[in-house]
Design a protein around this motif. Sequence first.
Motif, mmCIF file in Angstrom:
data_model
loop_
_atom_site.group_PDB
_atom_site.id
_atom_site.type_symbol
_atom_site.label_atom_id
_atom_site.label_comp_id
_atom_site.label_asym_id
_atom_site.label_seq_id
_atom_site.Cartn_x
_atom_site.Cartn_y
_atom_site.Cartn_z
ATOM 1 N N GLU A 15 0.823 -1.199 0.000
ATOM 2 C CA GLU A 15 0.000 0.000 0.000
ATOM 3 C C GLU A 15 0.862 1.256 0.000
ATOM 4 O O GLU A 15 0.562 2.236 -0.665
ATOM 5 C CB GLU A 15 -0.914 -0.013 1.226
ATOM 6 N N ARG A 16 1.969 1.242 0.749
ATOM 7 C CA ARG A 16 2.844 2.409 0.802
ATOM 8 C C ARG A 16 3.481 2.694 -0.555
ATOM 9 O O ARG A 16 3.741 3.827 -0.894
ATOM 10 C CB ARG A 16 3.940 2.201 1.851
ATOM 11 N N ARG A 17 3.744 1.669 -1.312
ATOM 12 C CA ARG A 17 4.394 1.831 -2.610
ATOM 13 C C ARG A 17 3.404 2.137 -3.730
ATOM 14 O O ARG A 17 3.810 2.500 -4.812
ATOM 15 C CB ARG A 17 5.179 0.566 -2.962
ATOM 16 N N ASP A 18 2.122 1.976 -3.481
ATOM 17 C CA ASP A 18 1.097 2.187 -4.509
ATOM 18 C C ASP A 18 1.052 3.672 -4.870
ATOM 19 O O ASP A 18 0.699 4.507 -4.052
ATOM 20 C CB ASP A 18 -0.255 1.718 -3.966
ATOM 21 N N PRO A 19 1.410 4.031 -6.109
ATOM 22 C CA PRO A 19 1.450 5.447 -6.496
ATOM 23 C C PRO A 19 0.090 6.014 -6.902
ATOM 24 O O PRO A 19 -0.002 7.169 -7.298
ATOM 25 C CB PRO A 19 2.407 5.444 -7.689
ATOM 26 N N SER A 20 -0.973 5.251 -6.787
ATOM 27 C CA SER A 20 -2.277 5.732 -7.251
ATOM 28 C C SER A 20 -2.727 6.945 -6.446
ATOM 29 O O SER A 20 -2.333 7.151 -5.300
ATOM 30 C CB SER A 20 -3.323 4.618 -7.145
ATOM 31 N N SER A 21 -3.590 7.738 -7.058
ATOM 32 C CA SER A 21 -4.089 8.935 -6.369
ATOM 33 C C SER A 21 -4.940 8.561 -5.162
ATOM 34 O O SER A 21 -4.947 9.269 -4.163
ATOM 35 C CB SER A 21 -4.878 9.817 -7.329
ATOM 36 N N ALA A 22 -5.636 7.419 -5.240
ATOM 37 C CA ALA A 22 -6.445 6.978 -4.090
ATOM 38 C C ALA A 22 -5.549 6.699 -2.898
ATOM 39 O O ALA A 22 -5.877 7.069 -1.760
ATOM 40 C CB ALA A 22 -7.254 5.734 -4.456
ATOM 41 N N ASN A 23 -4.408 6.057 -3.125
ATOM 42 C CA ASN A 23 -3.500 5.755 -2.021
ATOM 43 C C ASN A 23 -2.855 7.032 -1.489
ATOM 44 O O ASN A 23 -2.682 7.177 -0.282
ATOM 45 C CB ASN A 23 -2.427 4.751 -2.446
ATOM 46 N N GLN A 24 -2.498 7.959 -2.354
ATOM 47 C CA GLN A 24 -1.926 9.219 -1.896
ATOM 48 C C GLN A 24 -2.931 9.977 -1.044
ATOM 49 O O GLN A 24 -2.581 10.569 -0.032
ATOM 50 C CB GLN A 24 -1.471 10.058 -3.087
ATOM 51 N N HIS A 25 -4.197 9.937 -1.437
ATOM 52 C CA HIS A 25 -5.255 10.582 -0.660
ATOM 53 C C HIS A 25 -5.371 9.925 0.711
ATOM 54 O O HIS A 25 -5.478 10.601 1.733
ATOM 55 C CB HIS A 25 -6.570 10.497 -1.419
ATOM 56 N N ARG A 26 -5.330 8.594 0.745
ATOM 57 C CA ARG A 26 -5.422 7.852 2.000
ATOM 58 C C ARG A 26 -4.267 8.221 2.921
ATOM 59 O O ARG A 26 -4.454 8.444 4.112
ATOM 60 C CB ARG A 26 -5.431 6.352 1.715
ATOM 61 N N ARG A 27 -3.055 8.303 2.381
ATOM 62 C CA ARG A 27 -1.896 8.662 3.212
ATOM 63 C C ARG A 27 -2.028 10.080 3.731
ATOM 64 O O ARG A 27 -1.622 10.376 4.853
ATOM 65 C CB ARG A 27 -0.605 8.488 2.415
ATOM 66 N N THR A 28 -2.585 10.981 2.947
ATOM 67 C CA THR A 28 -2.788 12.354 3.397
ATOM 68 C C THR A 28 -3.759 12.393 4.567
ATOM 69 O O THR A 28 -3.530 13.098 5.553
ATOM 70 C CB THR A 28 -3.320 13.227 2.242
ATOM 71 N N ILE A 29 -4.818 11.623 4.481
ATOM 72 C CA ILE A 29 -5.808 11.583 5.565
ATOM 73 C C ILE A 29 -5.169 11.079 6.851
ATOM 74 O O ILE A 29 -5.438 11.589 7.941
ATOM 75 C CB ILE A 29 -7.015 10.713 5.167
#
Length: 107
Positions: A15-29
Amino acid sequence: MAAPMEAEPKPADVERRDPSSANQHRRTIFSVPVTVTVSIGQARLSVSEILELQPESIVPLTSRIEDPVDLTIDNKIIAKGELVETEDGSLGVKITEIPEQSYDDLG
């Protein structure tokens, strides 16, 4: 001799390596700060008792120092704990229980 098997990556690592925008949004939250409130007790006072409060007044609470405390976010209990003194002398909470439904209630 058999070749060593490569360990499969843990889901969190993937999940940490997933560059998708959904994952980036999740990490921001996950980095958004929230206020955790620790409830140590309550007091029921009359309006006249409140008006009489002054520095050095003591308001007796419904709980004792060794009683468990509730950790809440937005008035929802996320954990229970006990009061402890930290290494620097400040007050802290040692988590003793995390109710299963606590994270579900926050959503």
